[in-house]
Design a protein around this motif. Structure first.
Motif, PDB file in Angstrom:
ATOM      1  N   MET A 278       0.825  -1.224   0.000  1.00 52.84           N
ATOM      2  CA  MET A 278       0.000   0.000   0.000  1.00 52.84           C
ATOM      3  C   MET A 278       0.850   1.262   0.000  1.00 52.84           C
ATOM      4  SD  MET A 278      -2.856  -0.854   2.878  1.00 52.84           S
ATOM      5  CE  MET A 278      -3.376  -2.533   3.180  1.00 52.84           C
ATOM      6  N   GLU A 304      -2.469  -8.789   9.437  1.00 53.40           N
ATOM      7  CA  GLU A 304      -3.662  -9.290   8.762  1.00 53.40           C
ATOM      8  C   GLU A 304      -3.549  -9.250   7.238  1.00 53.40           C
ATOM      9  OE1 GLU A 304      -7.124  -7.024   9.748  1.00 53.40           O
ATOM     10  OE2 GLU A 304      -8.440  -8.320   8.602  1.00 53.40           O
ATOM     11  N   ASN A 305      -2.891  -8.222   6.722  1.00 53.62           N
ATOM     12  CA  ASN A 305      -2.845  -8.045   5.268  1.00 53.62           C
ATOM     13  C   ASN A 305      -1.629  -8.670   4.608  1.00 53.62           C
ATOM     14  OD1 ASN A 305      -5.190  -6.510   5.409  1.00 53.62           O
ATOM     15  ND2 ASN A 305      -4.046  -4.618   5.740  1.00 53.62           N
ATOM     16  N   LEU A 306      -0.878  -9.448   5.355  1.00 54.43           N
ATOM     17  CA  LEU A 306       0.359  -9.947   4.747  1.00 54.43           C
ATOM     18  C   LEU A 306       0.051 -10.867   3.571  1.00 54.43           C
ATOM     19  CD1 LEU A 306       1.023 -13.128   5.506  1.00 54.43           C
ATOM     20  CD2 LEU A 306       1.675 -12.143   7.694  1.00 54.43           C
ATOM     21  N   SER A 307       1.003 -10.930   2.654  1.00 51.69           N
ATOM     22  CA  SER A 307       0.804 -11.700   1.434  1.00 51.69           C
ATOM     23  C   SER A 307       2.106 -12.382   1.048  1.00 51.69           C
ATOM     24  CB  SER A 307       0.356 -10.754   0.311  1.00 51.69           C
ATOM     25  OG  SER A 307       0.556 -11.366  -0.950  1.00 51.69           O
ATOM     26  N   VAL A 308       1.981 -13.551   0.451  1.00 58.07           N
ATOM     27  CA  VAL A 308       3.174 -14.255  -0.030  1.00 58.07           C
ATOM     28  C   VAL A 308       3.808 -13.517  -1.208  1.00 58.07           C
ATOM     29  CG1 VAL A 308       2.558 -16.567   0.772  1.00 58.07           C
ATOM     30  CG2 VAL A 308       1.703 -15.774  -1.439  1.00 58.07           C
ATOM     31  N   ALA A 346       8.098 -18.968  -5.238  1.00 54.62           N
ATOM     32  CA  ALA A 346       6.944 -19.542  -5.933  1.00 54.62           C
ATOM     33  C   ALA A 346       5.838 -18.509  -6.145  1.00 54.62           C
ATOM     34  CB  ALA A 346       6.400 -20.728  -5.136  1.00 54.62           C
TER      35      ALA A 346
ATOM     36  N   LYS B 120      -9.848 -19.904   2.554  1.00 53.72           N
ATOM     37  CA  LYS B 120      -8.424 -20.195   2.387  1.00 53.72           C
ATOM     38  C   LYS B 120      -8.180 -21.704   2.289  1.00 53.72           C
ATOM     39  CE  LYS B 120      -6.881 -15.948   4.617  1.00 53.72           C
ATOM     40  NZ  LYS B 120      -6.327 -15.331   5.841  1.00 53.72           N
ATOM     41  N   ARG B 330      -3.539 -23.464   3.223  1.00 53.07           N
ATOM     42  CA  ARG B 330      -3.099 -23.237   1.838  1.00 53.07           C
ATOM     43  C   ARG B 330      -1.785 -23.949   1.530  1.00 53.07           C
ATOM     44  NH1 ARG B 330      -3.879 -16.837   2.201  1.00 53.07           N
ATOM     45  NH2 ARG B 330      -2.800 -17.331   4.135  1.00 53.07           N
ATOM     46  N   ARG B 331      -1.111 -24.413   2.571  1.00 50.19           N
ATOM     47  CA  ARG B 331       0.178 -25.101   2.392  1.00 50.19           C
ATOM     48  C   ARG B 331       0.057 -26.571   2.790  1.00 50.19           C
ATOM     49  NH1 ARG B 331       1.345 -20.125   1.484  1.00 50.19           N
ATOM     50  NH2 ARG B 331       0.845 -20.791  -0.584  1.00 50.19           N
ATOM     51  N   TYR B 389       6.650 -25.018  -6.382  1.00 47.41           N
ATOM     52  CA  TYR B 389       6.236 -24.111  -7.458  1.00 47.41           C
ATOM     53  C   TYR B 389       4.823 -24.403  -7.972  1.00 47.41           C
ATOM     54  CZ  TYR B 389      11.246 -23.208  -7.378  1.00 47.41           C
ATOM     55  OH  TYR B 389      12.527 -22.893  -6.972  1.00 47.41           O
ATOM     56  N   HIS B 391       0.888 -24.438  -8.134  1.00 43.73           N
ATOM     57  CA  HIS B 391      -0.227 -23.638  -7.631  1.00 43.73           C
ATOM     58  C   HIS B 391      -1.518 -24.435  -7.793  1.00 43.73           C
ATOM     59  CE1 HIS B 391       1.953 -19.771  -7.232  1.00 43.73           C
ATOM     60  NE2 HIS B 391       2.727 -20.330  -8.142  1.00 43.73           N
ATOM     61  N   HIS B 411      -8.168 -15.300  -5.769  1.00 46.09           N
ATOM     62  CA  HIS B 411      -6.721 -15.080  -5.770  1.00 46.09           C
ATOM     63  C   HIS B 411      -6.295 -14.403  -4.467  1.00 46.09           C
ATOM     64  CE1 HIS B 411      -2.952 -12.928  -6.866  1.00 46.09           C
ATOM     65  NE2 HIS B 411      -2.709 -14.037  -7.527  1.00 46.09           N
ATOM     66  N   ALA B 414      -6.032 -16.828  -1.792  1.00 44.88           N
ATOM     67  CA  ALA B 414      -4.923 -17.768  -2.006  1.00 44.88           C
ATOM     68  C   ALA B 414      -3.582 -17.178  -1.591  1.00 44.88           C
ATOM     69  CB  ALA B 414      -4.875 -18.192  -3.471  1.00 44.88           C
ATOM     70  N   VAL B 415      -3.361 -15.894  -1.868  1.00 53.07           N
ATOM     71  CA  VAL B 415      -2.020 -15.328  -1.617  1.00 53.07           C
ATOM     72  C   VAL B 415      -1.982 -14.365  -0.442  1.00 53.07           C
ATOM     73  CG1 VAL B 415      -1.403 -15.581  -4.048  1.00 53.07           C
ATOM     74  CG2 VAL B 415      -2.199 -13.356  -3.214  1.00 53.07           C
ATOM     75  N   GLY B 416      -3.138 -13.852  -0.013  1.00 55.31           N
ATOM     76  CA  GLY B 416      -3.161 -12.873   1.065  1.00 55.31           C
ATOM     77  C   GLY B 416      -3.244 -11.464   0.512  1.00 55.31           C
ATOM     78  N   GLY B 417      -3.193 -10.479   1.426  1.00 60.71           N
ATOM     79  CA  GLY B 417      -3.340  -9.085   1.030  1.00 60.71           C
ATOM     80  C   GLY B 417      -4.539  -8.473   1.721  1.00 60.71           C
ATOM     81  N   ALA B 418      -4.718  -7.175   1.529  1.00 63.76           N
ATOM     82  CA  ALA B 418      -5.801  -6.471   2.206  1.00 63.76           C
ATOM     83  C   ALA B 418      -7.150  -7.082   1.831  1.00 63.76           C
ATOM     84  CB  ALA B 418      -5.762  -4.994   1.834  1.00 63.76           C
ATOM     85  N   GLY B 421      -8.564 -11.361   5.091  1.00 64.53           N
ATOM     86  CA  GLY B 421      -9.043 -11.832   6.385  1.00 64.53           C
ATOM     87  C   GLY B 421     -10.546 -11.665   6.550  1.00 64.53           C
ATOM     88  N   ASP B 422     -11.177 -11.055   5.561  1.00 62.77           N
ATOM     89  CA  ASP B 422     -12.617 -10.791   5.675  1.00 62.77           C
ATOM     90  C   ASP B 422     -13.425 -12.040   5.354  1.00 62.77           C
ATOM     91  OD1 ASP B 422     -11.719  -8.275   6.103  1.00 62.77           O
ATOM     92  OD2 ASP B 422     -12.346  -7.467   4.166  1.00 62.77           O
ATOM     93  N   GLU B 446      -5.000  -4.382 -10.822  1.00 61.65           N
ATOM     94  CA  GLU B 446      -3.718  -5.084 -10.683  1.00 61.65           C
ATOM     95  C   GLU B 446      -3.780  -6.588 -10.936  1.00 61.65           C
ATOM     96  OE1 GLU B 446      -3.801  -4.452  -5.830  1.00 61.65           O
ATOM     97  OE2 GLU B 446      -2.037  -5.209  -6.823  1.00 61.65           O
TER      98      GLU B 446
END
Lengths: 412, 447
Positions: A278, A304-308, A346, B120, B330-331, B389, B391, B411, B414-418, B421-422, B446
């Protein structure tokens, strides 16, 4: 029954190997990632007196008589964990082996990792068995200023023998995890109770250090204040000798860290940075490096917002990064940077960039690139040996060499 | 009253969704298929209809049904949906702090079907899961076996047994987690076992009283939810899913299971490698956890990645679990891969996240392998399932796609981000919710 005997034998051989000594070694790798130029095919590394004596293609290197020969499919520089608590937060997770957080006060920059590091904790051997040779370890991110980190080699001898920088960084935590009223926070302090107070306290400490410096410079010796370990540590941050390692995961905390750095003209290292995507532009503009949260860290609260994909996004933006094992309160008691980098590889970080984040890139970030992080003559003989792609789940680390000392007790 | 039209609408939509997902046979062709029940098929075909698997085999040996919807998955890997034998997704709960033995507490009454952790898990390829109460009790309550169908409420996730009851096990634990030493909780291992024995003896006597009453209401004992539940275990209708780490605790579980004749699965088994022959002799399956380092508590200091291999060699049925949030759903495939790294066979490790876990839950007649007649639960991967590797690109449950990596909202999970968690946005069958429209618009740039 056979297996049980085998396991106990393994344990005893581990102990025996722990007290080895540097010898003359030739390491032959089908692929050698030197991290100083293109990978070598069929490369040879000569090791003598704990240093890399020569490196090059097999045809160009003459292996002297008496050298112990080790072979591997892939050879990389010894791995570097840019931020850990290994050696302070021990295997058993009992009060007697947990030294990563002193709870008597929220501000204790005077605490040195050197005075707590247990080189013989089994987790030091654990991370070494996957190729880790250097760790920036110290006080956990769970107080406003929890103490200092040290950079140490994973020989497993003693803190004083293994240390390469006894006062590397000073650990600061912004955001919820640095607050006193959160679980695990310093119980004896009332403050900081929120973000504003945390930043106000940190600024007050830095201003105190500035004023102390002025008074210590007084011409009249009798007017100089007495020594103060707290303030002396922060003074080293102000003069750029020992940067603040600021853990900040929420975007507003990352921005606060940058604001403080600007106000005091500090050189800082950002840590965690779950919300980095962000505020990529602001981080990039600051010029600071980021020690990214473990890719497999659990996402909750500030994380909470972490991402691989965050490591990949930071790298793509041209921001210098390293990966870390961070601190874990429960299980796994330590993470392993090899596995964290694998997940990044990955998910958007290229293979070589992922490898750099735990070797050459991490060395540059930690200021130890003159000693380790790449395979170059004259540098410490820190190497990791694998039987395949180091990031593949089913590959093994077949040996780790720390300063010319071989640790190889089977495939890990 | 104002609710009524809405409920009717939802019911109608539900029925419509069911029909649309099932009316046309679907064919997945060209992938490498790992059926688990047999050798991998280099170029395979999977045919599903009505939520079930109709056929699976090599491309050149299977004739395609007329009018089928064809999915070309050439270059992909297709395998059964993963079965996780121990998880805590969905924010469920079991017993509270009032006492060590609470078999009457049900995960059923606490599960949030829209929790992000469930989405997830779908992203991790998990299609069947045993959601357990925690390990802080000797008996912490009734677990719930779920199918991760697209769901609005917990009822959409349940697995119904032939008698109409919900599939699930009973969660038990021994060792230090349940040794709280206050509020009636045990302070030692011997006391832990004694309390469990007393409860099981009570349940035997309760069962016998009911039997003796022979339907006479006067003679029937008052209903007791806890003892009824243990009675199901005694009758072999419910499997005990037992948290246990240290080798002596493992032996205690086996001893109790033998005394009372209940079916048991050993969970975690950090020191299982020390007593593999004993576990094998007792025919107790093991659900193993793979943690990135040993320790974290005293009783896991000797945890070893070679445990699955050693148990496998001893002839024990081995599964893996995530214990999510301890390991990330996810892992989940990573657990199987790490076990192979430490000496387990590849077929054994792949079985351990599919058919072995199905057996561990008593659901192997419907899930865990790609065989005609079984539920059409499968995943589509970009590469070998044991590769870092790889997916997971799609997850299907009973012939319906519940996860698609190419969808921005999926997506994100699968990978996380803002926003990862909702909770899952409201699920309605036939149109995109306003939330999804907003999420897609925000992510559109994006993705």
């Amino acid at each position: 029954m056979k297996t049980i005997t085998r396991l106990s034998l393994l344990v005893s051989s581990l102990i025996a190997l722990g007290v080895g000594h540097a010898e003359n070694i030739a390491v032959m790798g089908e692929t050698v990632y030197t991290m100083a130029g293109e990978p070598l095919k069929a490369g040879v590394i000569l090791i003598s007196n704990g240093k890399i004596a020569a490196i090059g293609p097999k045809a160009s290197i003459n292996i002297p008589d008496g050298y112990r020969i080790l072979k591997a499919v892939v050879v990389t520089p010894g791995l570097i964990d840019a931020h850990a608590t290994v050696g302070l937060s021990g295997l058993l997770n009992q009060a007697q082996d947990q030294d990563m957080l002193e709870k008597s006060s929220a501000v204790q920059p005077e605490l040195r990792a050197l005075d707590a590091y247990n080189a013989k904790d089994p987790l030091v051997g654990w991370v070494r068995s996957y190729g880790v040779t250097t760790v920036n370890t110290g006080h956990a991110p769970a107080a406003l200023i929890s103490g200092q980190t040290m950079i140490v080699k994973t020989f497993g001898r003693t803190a004083d023998e293994d240390v390469i920088n006894p006062a590397a960084m000073t650990a600061v935590t912004l955001g919820r995890n640095g607050l006193t009223n959160t679980e695990g926070g310093p119980a004896a302090s009332k403050s900081p109770g929120n973000r504003s107070k945390a930043v106000a306290m940190l600024r007050a400490e830095l201003i105190k250090a500035q004023e102390y410096a002025k008074k210590r410079a007084a011409k009249d010796e009798s007017k100089r204040p007495g020594r103060d370990l707290k303030v002396e540590t922060l003074l080293r941050a102000l003069t750029g000798v020992q940067p603040l390692l600021i853990t900040a995961n929420r975007q507003q905390d990352i921005i606060s860290a940058l604001r403080i750095a600007k106000e005091f003209n500090l050189k800082i290292v950002l840590d965690g940075c779950a919300d980095a995507p962000m505020v990529l532009d602001q981080i990039k503009a600051s010029g600071f490096s980021v020690i990214v949260h473990p890719t497999m860290q659990r996402s909750y609260e500030d994380m909470e917002n972490l991402s691989v994909e965050t490591a990949g996004k930071l790298h793509a933006a041209g921001i210098p990064i390293a990966l870390q094992s961070s601190y874990e309160a429960y299980v796994p008691k330590t993470r392993v940077v090899l596995f964290e980098a694998a997940i990044a590889a990955a998910h958007g970080l290229s293979f070589e960039a992922a490898l750099a984040s735990i070797t050459s890139g991490a060395a540059t970030l930690l200021g130890i690139a003159d000693r380790t992080g790449s395979l170059v003559p004259g540098k410490d003989a820190d190497l990791a040996l694998y039987d395949g792609d180091p990031f593949e789940y089913t590959s093994h680390c077949t040996g780790t060499i720390v300063g010319g000392m071989i640790f190889a007790d089977g495939a890990h | 009253m104002p609710n009524r039209p809405l409920l009717c609408l939802a019911a109608l939509l539900g029925v419509a969704a069911g029909v649309s997902a099932q009316e046309k046979p679907q064919v997945f062709t060209g992938a490498q298929i790992i059926p688990i029940s047999g050798a991998p098929i280099a170029h395979g075909v999977l045919i599903v209809a009505g939520g079930k698997i109709i056929a699976v085999g090599p491309v050149d040996k299977i004739s395609l049904p007329v009018g089928a919807e064809i999915h070309d998955v050439t270059g992909k890997v297709l395998m059964p949906g993963l079965v996780d034998s121990h998880s805590h997704i969905g924010s469920g709960s079991g017993g509270d702090g009032s006492g060590p033995i609470q078999p009457e507490a049900r995960v059923l009454d606490s599960l949030d079907a829209r929790d992000a952790s469930i989405q997830k898990a779908r992203a991790g390829g998990i299609t069947t899961v045993n959601v357990m109460p925690g390990s802080g009790h000797l008996i912490s309550g009734q677990t719930l076996y779920l199918k991760l169908r697209t769901a609005r409420t917990v009822d959409d996730l349940l697995i119904k047994l032939p008698d109409g009851t919900n599939a699930g096990g009973l969660k038990m634990a021994n060792g230090t987690n349940s040794m709280r030493g206050a509020n009636g909780f045990p302070g030692t291992r011997a006391k832990s076992a004694a309390l469990v024995r007393e409860e099981y003896i009570k349940a035997q006597e309760y069962r016998d009283k009911i039997k003796r009453a022979a339907g006479d209401a006067e003679k029937l004992p008052p209903r007791d939810l806890a003892l009824e539940e243990i009675g199901e275990v005694l009758a072999g209708q419910r499997i005990v899913q037992n948290h246990t780490h240290r080798h002596d605790d493992i032996l205690t579980v086996l001893r109790l299971s033998q005394e009372f004749g209940f079916k048991v699965v050993l969970h975690h088994v950090s020191e299982g490698w020390k007593v593999a022959p004993e576990i094998a002799a007792a025919h107790a399956p093991c659900s193993v956890i793979m943690i990135d380092s040993p320790g974290g508590k005293l009783e896991t200091k000797d945890a070893d990645w070679r445990t699955p291999a050693i148990l496998e060699q001893a002839g024990v049925l081995v599964g893996f679990h995530t214990d999510d949030p301890i390991c990330d759903s996810r892992r989940f495939l990573r657990s199987a891969a790490l076990a192979v790294r430490a000496g387990m066979t590849r077929p054994g490790a792949l079985a351990a996240v599919t058919i072995a876990n199905a057996k561990i839950l008593g659901l192997d007649d419907r899930v865990g392998s790609l065989e005609p007649g079984k539920d059409a639960d499968f995943i589509v991967l970009s590469a070998d399932p044991l590769s870092v590797y790889a997916h997971i690109e799609q997850t299907w449950v009973e012939g319906t796609k519940v996860f698609d990596l190419s969808r921005p909202a999926d997506h994100l999970y699968a990978v996380g981000g803002a926003g990862a968690g909702d909770s899952r946005r409201a699920q309605l069958c036939c149109f995109t919710s306003a939330w999804d429209l907003i999420a897609n618009a925000n992510n559109g740039g994006e993705q």
